[in-house]
Design a protein around this motif. Structure first.
Motif, short mmCIF file in Angstrom:
data_model
loop_
_atom_site.label_atom_id
_atom_site.label_comp_id
_atom_site.label_asym_id
_atom_site.label_seq_id
_atom_site.Cartn_x
_atom_site.Cartn_y
_atom_site.Cartn_z
N PRO A 1 0.85 -1.21 0.00
CA PRO A 1 0.00 0.00 0.00
C PRO A 1 0.88 1.26 0.00
O PRO A 1 1.90 1.31 0.70
N VAL A 2 0.48 2.26 -0.78
CA VAL A 2 1.24 3.51 -0.84
C VAL A 2 0.26 4.68 -0.87
O VAL A 2 -0.90 4.52 -1.25
N THR A 3 0.76 5.84 -0.48
CA THR A 3 -0.03 7.07 -0.52
C THR A 3 0.62 8.05 -1.47
O THR A 3 1.83 8.34 -1.33
N LEU A 4 -0.14 8.55 -2.42
CA LEU A 4 0.36 9.58 -3.34
C LEU A 4 -0.16 10.93 -2.87
O LEU A 4 -1.35 11.09 -2.54
N LYS A 5 0.70 11.91 -2.85
CA LYS A 5 0.38 13.25 -2.40
C LYS A 5 -0.02 14.13 -3.58
O LYS A 5 0.25 13.78 -4.74
N PRO A 6 -0.62 15.26 -3.34
CA PRO A 6 -0.91 16.19 -4.44
C PRO A 6 0.40 16.67 -5.07
O PRO A 6 1.41 16.86 -4.38
N GLY A 7 0.42 16.79 -6.36
CA GLY A 7 1.61 17.26 -7.05
C GLY A 7 2.48 16.09 -7.53
O GLY A 7 1.98 15.01 -7.84
N LYS A 8 3.78 16.32 -7.56
CA LYS A 8 4.69 15.34 -8.13
C LYS A 8 5.06 14.27 -7.10
O LYS A 8 5.39 14.58 -5.96
N ASN A 9 5.00 13.02 -7.53
CA ASN A 9 5.35 11.88 -6.68
C ASN A 9 6.47 11.08 -7.35
O ASN A 9 6.49 10.93 -8.57
N TYR A 10 7.36 10.59 -6.52
CA TYR A 10 8.50 9.83 -7.03
C TYR A 10 8.41 8.37 -6.56
O TYR A 10 8.18 8.10 -5.38
N ILE A 11 8.62 7.48 -7.49
CA ILE A 11 8.67 6.05 -7.19
C ILE A 11 10.05 5.54 -7.55
O ILE A 11 10.51 5.68 -8.69
N SER A 12 10.73 4.98 -6.56
CA SER A 12 12.09 4.46 -6.75
C SER A 12 12.10 2.98 -6.38
O SER A 12 11.76 2.61 -5.25
N LEU A 13 12.49 2.16 -7.32
CA LEU A 13 12.51 0.71 -7.13
C LEU A 13 13.97 0.24 -7.20
O LEU A 13 14.65 0.48 -8.20
#
Length: 831
Positions: free
Chosen positions: A534-546
């Motif tokens: 589970p993840v939460t995305l915030k308003p604006g730009k979100n970064y996903i790093s794997l």
């Protein structure tokens, strides 16, 4: 006359030039090697070859002389090794022949010991080594197909093979130059996978090209191919690998029977217990081989060693490559396997002429009992009597004499009358090795540094970008276990999602906006898995790093190099609670190979690093730890005990000891609950036996070669850990490996010999009994209470305070209350 002298001088100069070009040394003893259907022929004489594998990169140059000498003392006359291409050429045309990759120095040590050598170039070697020894950069070459008939692969393979051959020639290492090398190998176990390759015509052309290319090298000794099966080129010798090779017959006329790999144990994976092949069974296999016209036998391994650095393949193969070999990972003699085989080697060597020149005559005494007699022209003979029943001892009569032959054993009679050796009767002591703590009380004092992750939490920092999810090995050129996949997306209001990542592993860490969302690793076997968190995305730009990680690369099977790693293709998706799906697979992904600490070489502890001794964290992932310690006194092998840690890499004085994963517990397998040397030894299809370590830490102890340490009194040594998954270094400590309990069984008339090592002495004799009914050395279970007081007193008087001792078992050890069962068991302690 002057003209004649000039002519002679010119002729002499030309002769010297020719000799120099050919690599011969004036005055050196040049050895001629050929073969016939019975054996290798060395300087006109058929010979039996007793060989052992010692891999130079799995030990250190400082260890080589001792390992080789112990092999010679154990009755071997030959040392065998693979050649490790990816270690010698980590990048195209950038070569490494230094340190434990100084192969010329290794062969010179073999030569100095007066032994022969077998050079297995491959250059594909399998060997539980990353990519089977083939460099990962080969995959960057256009139109490259591994181990098939194509110009790119054959060009690179020939270039490397020629390089190794020329280095051996320049060092005068081939037999014809006075060197030790009597056999060379091209390719490795190709027949095992050939029928499963995608293009059979290409496979056939390739394997015949290999043989032709090898023979053009003009090394002056025969070329071999192991496990080549049906498609054997005419100009090489086919050989056998396996636990048993006595029934093997090489295809092609006039070829000797060669066993390139007699597996003395098996390699270990993180989730598997420790494999042990009983000494009785190894000896049985060797005796059966020579009984059936075998002439060249090599133990794989004789010394297993350590997968230092990132060399272990598999994947999921441990750092230790002990292999239950006669010399353990640290170079200690493993008893009783070493001594039991040494005794066999002595007997076989005494029978050499009979085995390679004698006329063979076989007599079937039973459906699984056979007597074999080798007779020379002078009338002398040598014999074997084998019993292949796995549950029945037999009494047989052979040439007028009666013999009792235990189940699954071979009796060896050098004069065809007296049994000098039986493979099931172990006369050598058992030595139990113990790990003794050596650091000062209070443990090590740690300081720490966090791995600098911040640049990895955005998609602006990286090596390049792509609109697809790429394969990890090719993308990262196997320069690190780690590869970052990073992307971003812009959202409106705050929203909850589930992140799904399909990956070929072997591990995955997911970060969203700089926070760790979760971690998962694949099980050993199918490395494809789906990560979910589970993840939460915030308003604006979100970064996903794997962060994708490998734990060794595939090293075996048809087209093994095409097995992917990493998040190749994905998909990577975000799924909302309402079922809305955002597919990120074709986003713009930023790639970065490795970790910041790797690039900055934190493991070298360079000046300027701000290590903190305060508030040392535990269970914190992506953390570097450092401590100093004194080298343990003495000459015993040193290990670092990493209990309490989770997963990472350990360095001592800048040397990479390998990956650690002590949080990985070995599973329970049926083989941990049964052990009998009788019957075929197998390590697959749920037929394993004689395992230990079920339910225990997969690997806890990691070898620290003495040459890695500053041995001077008071000189500091530095251990650096990179803890990837979060662990506690508080229990980490250094230990020495020493002989503890030693035990021996003896029948009346035998000599009981006990020995310690590294200067230690026998401090006590703990057991001298005819009544031991169970348990094992160091932990015997009680029996009938048939203790022999006379034996205990005699052995105590002869042995305590001594480094070694020998006492004969005589009638004096019997007593009125204890006449003896025929087998006396003795246990003593070294300290």
């Amino acid at each position: 006359m002057r003209a004649n002298n000039t002519a002679r001088a010119l002729s002499l100069a030309l002769l010297v030039l020719v000799v120099s070009v050919l690599g011969f040394v004036p005055g050196a003893s040049c050895t001629e090697v050929s073969y016939d259907e019975r054996a290798l022929v060395i300087d006109g004489q058929r010979r039996i070859i007793l060989s052992g594998s010692i891999h130079y990169p799995r030990s250190t140059p400082e260890m080589w002389p001792d390992l080789i000498q112990k092999a010679k003392d154990g009755g071997l006359n030959t040392i065998e090794t693979y050649v490790f291409w990816n270690g010698h050429e980590p990048r195209p045309r950038q070569y490494n022949f230094e340190g434990n990759y100084d192969i010329m120095r290794f062969f010179k040590e073999v030569q100095k010991a007066g032994m022969y050598a077998i050079l297995r170039i491959g250059p594909y070697i399998c060997g539980e080594w990353n990519y089977g020894g083939l460099p990962a950069w080969l995959r960057d070459i256009p139109d490259m197909q591994f181990r098939l008939h194509n110009e790119p692969f054959e060009r690179e393979m020939e270039t490397f093979t020629t390089l190794i051959v020329n280095k051996m020639k320049d060092a005068n290492m081939f037999a014809g130059q006075g060197g030790p090398i009597i056999l060379t190998q091209i390719e490795n176990e190709y027949g095992n996978v050939q029928s499963n390759l995608p293009d059979q015509e290409s496979a056939t052309k390739y394997i015949h090209w290999c043989a032709d290319m090898a023979n053009k090298q003009n090394v002056g000794v025969p070329w071999i191919m192991c496990q080549q099966s049906n498609d054997v080129p005419p100009n090489v010798i086919e050989t056998c690998n396996g636990f048993y090779c006595h029934d093997f017959k090489p295809k092609g006329s006039n070829m000797p029977k060669i066993w390139t790999e007699n597996w003395t144990g098996w390699f270990k994976a993180w989730d598997k217990p420790d494999y042990h092949r009983p000494a009785e069974d190894v000896a049985y296999a060797v005796a059966m081989f020579f009984q059936n016209r075998g002439s060249v036998q090599n133990y794989y391994m004789y010394h297993g060693g350590t997968n230092f650095g990132r060399t272990s393949g598999g994947p999921y193969i441990t750092t230790t490559y002990d292999y239950d070999a006669p010399l353990d990972e640290y170079g200690n003699i493993r008893q009783p396997k070493y001594g039991h085989l040494k005794a066999l080697h002595t007997v076989l060597t005494s029978m050499e002429k009979h085995l390679v020149y004698g006329q063979q005559n076989e007599t079937n005494l039973d459906d699984k009992v056979k007597a074999t007699k080798y007779t020379l022209d002078d009338g002398s003979s040598a014999c074997f009597i084998s019993n292949s029943h796995d549950n029945k001892d037999v009494n047989v009569t052979f040439e007028g004499s009666a013999y009792q032959v235990p189940a699954w054993s071979v009796s060896v009679l050098p004069d065809c009358k007296t049994v000098a050796y039986n493979t099931a009767k172990v006369k050598t002591q058992t030595s139990v090795m113990v790990k003794k703590e050596s650091a000062a009380k209070g443990g090590l004092k740690w300081s720490w540094l966090p791995e600098f992750l911040r640049p990895s939490f955005t998609d602006s920092y990286g090596s390049f970008k792509s609109n697809e999810l790429l394969e990890q090995i090719v993308t990262g050129a196997d320069e690190s276990d780690y590869l970052w996949y990073k992307t971003s997306l812009t959202r409106g209001p705050k929203e909850q999602f589930t992140l799904y990542v399909n990956t070929t592993g072997h591990e995955l860490y997911a970060f969203v906006n700089g926070e760790l969302a979760g971690y998962k690793h694949a099980v050993n076997g199918p490395y494809l898995f789906q990560f979910e968190a589970p993840v939460t995305l915030k308003p604006g730009k979100n970064y996903i790093s794997l962060l994708s990680a490998t734990v060794g690369l595939k090293n075996y099977g048809a087209s093994f190099e095409l097995m992917p790693a990493g998040i190749v293709g994905g998909p990577v998706k975000l799924v909302s609670a309402h079922g809305n799906t955002i597919d990120l697979s074709n986003n713009t992904w930023t790639y970065k190979t490795g970790l910041f600490g790797e690039q900055k070489q934190i493991h070298l502890d360079k000046p300027g690093l701000r290590w903190s001794p305060f508030a040392v964290p535990t269970n914190r992932p992506f953390t570097w730890y450092k401590a100093t310690f004194q080298a343990p006194a003495g000459t015993e092998a040193v290990v670092v005990d990493l209990v309490g840690l989770n997963k990472g890499v350990v360095y001592v004085n800048g040397h990479n000891l390998g990956r650690y994963w002590p949080s990985y517990v070995a599973g329970d397998m049926d083989g941990c609950h049964r052990c009998d040397y009788r019957g075929e030894y197998v390590t697959w299809n749920n037929q394993e036996k004689c395992l230990t370590g079920c339910g225990e830490v997969g690997q806890r102890f990691y070898h620290v070669p003495r040459s890695f340490l500053n041995a001077a009194h008071g000189a500091p040594n530095t251990v650096v850990l990179f803890e990837e998954a979060g662990g506690d270094p508080a229990k980490v400590n250094f230990r020495t490996v020493a002989v503890g309990p030693v035990c021996a069984d003896a029948e009346k008339g035998d000599a009981v010999t006990l020995a310690c090592a590294h200067g230690r002495t026998i401090s006590s004799v703990d057991t001298a009994s005819f009544g031991v009914s169970g348990g094992q050395c160091g932990a015997y279970e009680g029996g009938s209470g048939c203790e022999s007081k006379p034996a205990l007193e005699a052995i105590t008087a002869a042995c305590v305070g001594k480094k070694w001792c020998t006492v004969s078992y005589t009638d004096a050890f019997d007593s009125a209350d204890c006449k003896g069962s025929g087998v006396l068991t003795v246990q003593a302690t070294c300290s």
